[in-house]
Design a protein around this motif. Sequence first.
Motif, mmCIF file in Angstrom:
data_model
loop_
_atom_site.group_PDB
_atom_site.id
_atom_site.type_symbol
_atom_site.label_atom_id
_atom_site.label_comp_id
_atom_site.label_asym_id
_atom_site.label_seq_id
_atom_site.Cartn_x
_atom_site.Cartn_y
_atom_site.Cartn_z
ATOM 1 N N VAL A 7 89.027 -8.535 2.699
ATOM 2 C CA VAL A 7 88.230 -9.662 3.135
ATOM 3 C C VAL A 7 86.863 -9.519 2.958
ATOM 4 N N ASN A 8 86.129 -8.360 3.313
ATOM 5 C CA ASN A 8 84.849 -8.073 2.901
ATOM 6 C C ASN A 8 84.537 -8.146 1.336
ATOM 7 N N LYS A 9 85.656 -7.674 0.404
ATOM 8 C CA LYS A 9 85.382 -7.923 -0.986
ATOM 9 C C LYS A 9 85.327 -9.290 -1.160
ATOM 10 N N VAL A 10 86.333 -10.214 -0.761
ATOM 11 C CA VAL A 10 86.054 -11.467 -1.136
ATOM 12 C C VAL A 10 85.119 -12.195 -0.637
ATOM 13 N N HIS A 11 84.514 -11.902 0.574
ATOM 14 C CA HIS A 11 83.391 -12.315 1.167
ATOM 15 C C HIS A 11 82.134 -12.117 0.153
ATOM 16 N N LYS A 12 81.801 -10.953 -0.391
ATOM 17 C CA LYS A 12 80.784 -10.676 -0.998
ATOM 18 C C LYS A 12 81.020 -11.291 -2.207
ATOM 19 N N ALA A 16 78.128 -13.889 -3.347
ATOM 20 C CA ALA A 16 77.510 -13.578 -5.024
ATOM 21 C C ALA A 16 77.631 -14.865 -5.759
ATOM 22 N N SER A 17 78.595 -15.654 -5.465
ATOM 23 C CA SER A 17 78.675 -16.938 -6.326
ATOM 24 C C SER A 17 77.964 -18.112 -5.598
ATOM 25 N N ALA A 18 77.603 -18.121 -4.412
ATOM 26 C CA ALA A 18 76.740 -19.034 -3.677
ATOM 27 C C ALA A 18 75.491 -18.657 -4.168
ATOM 28 N N ILE A 19 75.179 -17.573 -4.206
ATOM 29 C CA ILE A 19 73.853 -17.295 -4.727
ATOM 30 C C ILE A 19 73.418 -17.547 -6.201
ATOM 31 N N ALA A 20 74.447 -17.340 -6.884
ATOM 32 C CA ALA A 20 74.491 -17.603 -8.214
ATOM 33 C C ALA A 20 74.293 -19.166 -8.406
ATOM 34 N N GLY A 21 74.934 -20.088 -7.381
ATOM 35 C CA GLY A 21 74.737 -21.183 -7.289
ATOM 36 C C GLY A 21 73.494 -22.046 -6.896
ATOM 37 N N LEU A 22 72.806 -21.217 -6.420
ATOM 38 C CA LEU A 22 71.445 -21.572 -6.019
ATOM 39 C C LEU A 22 70.460 -22.206 -7.202
ATOM 40 N N ALA A 23 70.690 -21.326 -8.283
ATOM 41 C CA ALA A 23 70.027 -21.532 -9.372
ATOM 42 C C ALA A 23 70.323 -23.166 -10.025
ATOM 43 N N LEU A 24 71.122 -23.661 -9.495
ATOM 44 C CA LEU A 24 71.480 -25.027 -10.128
ATOM 45 C C LEU A 24 70.555 -25.831 -9.377
ATOM 46 N N LYS A 35 73.766 -26.245 0.750
ATOM 47 C CA LYS A 35 74.036 -25.409 1.876
ATOM 48 C C LYS A 35 75.104 -25.950 2.657
ATOM 49 N N LYS A 36 75.027 -27.367 2.716
ATOM 50 C CA LYS A 36 75.829 -27.987 3.814
ATOM 51 C C LYS A 36 77.499 -27.795 3.118
ATOM 52 N N THR A 37 77.741 -27.558 1.892
ATOM 53 C CA THR A 37 79.111 -27.305 1.329
ATOM 54 C C THR A 37 79.578 -25.904 1.594
ATOM 55 N N LEU A 38 78.870 -24.925 2.180
ATOM 56 C CA LEU A 38 79.193 -23.512 2.218
ATOM 57 C C LEU A 38 79.523 -23.262 3.811
ATOM 58 N N PRO A 39 80.540 -22.383 3.856
ATOM 59 C CA PRO A 39 81.052 -21.898 5.331
ATOM 60 C C PRO A 39 79.867 -20.985 5.915
ATOM 61 N N ALA A 40 79.745 -20.858 7.074
ATOM 62 C CA ALA A 40 78.817 -20.294 8.014
ATOM 63 C C ALA A 40 78.731 -18.784 7.470
ATOM 64 N N TYR A 41 79.549 -18.195 7.272
ATOM 65 C CA TYR A 41 79.289 -16.744 6.818
ATOM 66 C C TYR A 41 78.507 -16.264 5.579
ATOM 67 N N ILE A 42 78.737 -17.434 4.801
ATOM 68 C CA ILE A 42 77.697 -17.216 3.539
ATOM 69 C C ILE A 42 76.222 -17.806 3.978
ATOM 70 N N SER A 47 71.369 -11.856 2.460
ATOM 71 C CA SER A 47 71.302 -11.872 1.006
ATOM 72 C C SER A 47 71.201 -13.335 0.605
ATOM 73 N N PHE A 48 72.043 -14.171 1.078
ATOM 74 C CA PHE A 48 72.079 -15.556 0.539
ATOM 75 C C PHE A 48 70.894 -16.220 1.309
#
Length: 64
Positions: A7-12, A16-24, A35-42, A47-48
Amino acid sequence: CEQGIDVNKVHKEEIASAIAGLALAETKQDLIDFKKTLPAYIVEDASFIAAGKQRYEVIMAKAI
């Protein structure tokens, strides 16, 4: 646990994918909407948060 999924690997990877999405995001509203589309743990990940603040600063600098 029984499925052998790290699970930790999946979350990481998701973070990382969400951070990359910020560039858009091109506007402050884009950041808010994304931000509203993302789960709380992200959204609550340090780092996010740091990457989001950095993207916000870039967007605001372009607006001046």
